[in-house]
Enzyme design. Structure first.
Site, PDB file in Angstrom:
ATOM      1  N   ILE A   3       1.220  -1.117   0.005  1.00 23.84           N
ATOM      2  CA  ILE A   3      -0.169   0.041   0.424  1.00 23.84           C
ATOM      3  C   ILE A   3       0.814   1.385   0.092  1.00 23.84           C
ATOM      4  O   ILE A   3       0.434   2.310  -0.421  1.00 23.84           O
ATOM      5  CB  ILE A   3      -1.494   0.022   1.406  1.00 23.84           C
ATOM      6  CG1 ILE A   3      -2.073  -1.449   1.226  1.00 23.84           C
ATOM      7  CG2 ILE A   3      -2.028   1.496   1.451  1.00 23.84           C
ATOM      8  CD1 ILE A   3      -2.653  -1.382   2.135  1.00 23.84           C
ATOM      9  N   CYS A  15     -10.408  -0.585   2.343  1.00 22.85           N
ATOM     10  CA  CYS A  15     -10.489  -0.902   0.699  1.00 22.85           C
ATOM     11  C   CYS A  15     -11.664  -1.174   0.788  1.00 22.85           C
ATOM     12  O   CYS A  15     -12.468  -1.254  -0.341  1.00 22.85           O
ATOM     13  CB  CYS A  15      -9.281  -2.085  -0.195  1.00 22.85           C
ATOM     14  SG  CYS A  15      -9.123  -3.558   0.680  1.00 22.85           S
TER      15      CYS A  15
END
Length: 315
Positions: free
Chosen positions: A18, A133
């Site tokens: 990420i 997410c």
């Protein structure tokens, strides 16, 4: 046209999937942010190597290493892409230095923030939380349905490629489900929320898939719901181009409401939305839409904060 403003220098905590994807997005796509430092704890991580090759300063000594770096004084904003547990420490330290925090972990110290739903409500908060997410992908749909009918119960299932889930994601599965469920309620507007995440080991890796199931009372206004969903998809696509409906919105009549959370409803409609998120392949391949929607949402949020506060956050 006026003179261009100086970019706001930012640091990213976490050199995993990420954090590295976010760094590349900032370098490639942002006219407002400057990726000044990438922070990790593994000196041999691919993310730190990638950062050095792209001219970004690095440290492998974690938050303590960042605090010692000469670049730290000019950092105005810090993105945290580590873990929920680590973010507790990071937030406490960085608040002492008045650094704006954008939290990509499920720690949820700051308010839940979904750009297309409630971004402008939290632009003055010192720490904003990007939920998860799965939350970024699905809560816009819960909110869209809620624009037409109150959502009594909202349940989401996010399926992501196992290859796109790094150690930080895997360590935060419990926090993922709790944080996402709460945000379904607090941001999406559902009376009750539930979240499930699936790490799919399929080969070749599959794109991120999301199923959103919402229960509303009575008969749904199908045309109005479909229109609200379509508008919301268009809004998300403005910063996540690979976000799309997988098929038409489904409507099913429900009469067997034995769940105690919805037992007061004589009959209702189950509305199901199927979504797919294809990544921009900035770091991992396109199957990692879960990275793309998370980092794109964080980037959109950060830039909006800076636009609101103007030059006070520029160096």
């Amino acid at each position: 046209m006026g003179m261009p403003h100086a970019k706001t220098k930012i640091a990213i905590l976490g050199s995993g999937n990420i954090g590295t994807d976010l760094m590349i997005k900032v370098l490639r796509n942002s006219d407002i942010l400057q990726a000044a430092v990438l922070v990790g704890i593994d000196p041999d991580s691919d993310g730190l190597a990638r950062a050095r090759s792209m001219g970004v300063a690095t440290t492998h000594e974690g938050i303590d290493g960042l605090l010692k770096m000469p670049e730290f004084a000019e950092i105005k904003m810090v993105f945290d892409a580590t873990s929920a547990a680590a973010h507790q420490k990071h937030d406490a330290l960085l608040r002492q230095h008045q650094k704006q925090m954008v939290d990509l972990t499920p720690a949820a110290i700051g308010p839940y923030t979904i750009p297309v739903v409630n971004l402008d409500e939290h632009l003055s908060a010192p720490n904003v939380n990007m939920v998860t997410c799965g939350g970024q992908a699905t809560i816009p749909m819960v909110a869209a349905i809620g624009q037409v009918h109150p959502v009594i119960y909202g349940e989401i299932v996010s399926s992501i490629s196992s290859k796109s889930a790094g150690p930080g994601t895997r360590a935060n599965i419990d926090e993922f489900t709790v944080t996402t469920a709460r945000a379904i309620e607090q941001v999406g507007g559902a009376r009750h929320g539930k979240a499930i995440i699936v790490l799919n080991p399929a080969e070749p890796p599959l794109l991120m898939r999301n199923t959103v199931m919402c229960l509303v009372e009575g008969d749904a206004d199908q045309a109005a719901v479909e229109s609200a969903v379509k508008r919301m998809v268009d809004d998300v696509q403005s910063y996540v181009p690979g976000y799309r409906l997988k098929q038409q919105v489904q409507f099913d009549q429900v009469t067997d409401l034995t769940d105690p959370r919805v037992s007061q409803v004589p009959h209702g409609t189950k509305i199901t939305v199927f979504l797919e998120v294809e990544g921009a392949a900035h770091y991992l391949p396109a199957y990692a839409g879960n990275l793309d929607i998370m980092t794109s949402a964080a980037l959109r949020t950060a830039e909006r904060i800076i636009e609101l506060r103007g030059q006070e956050m520029a160096v």
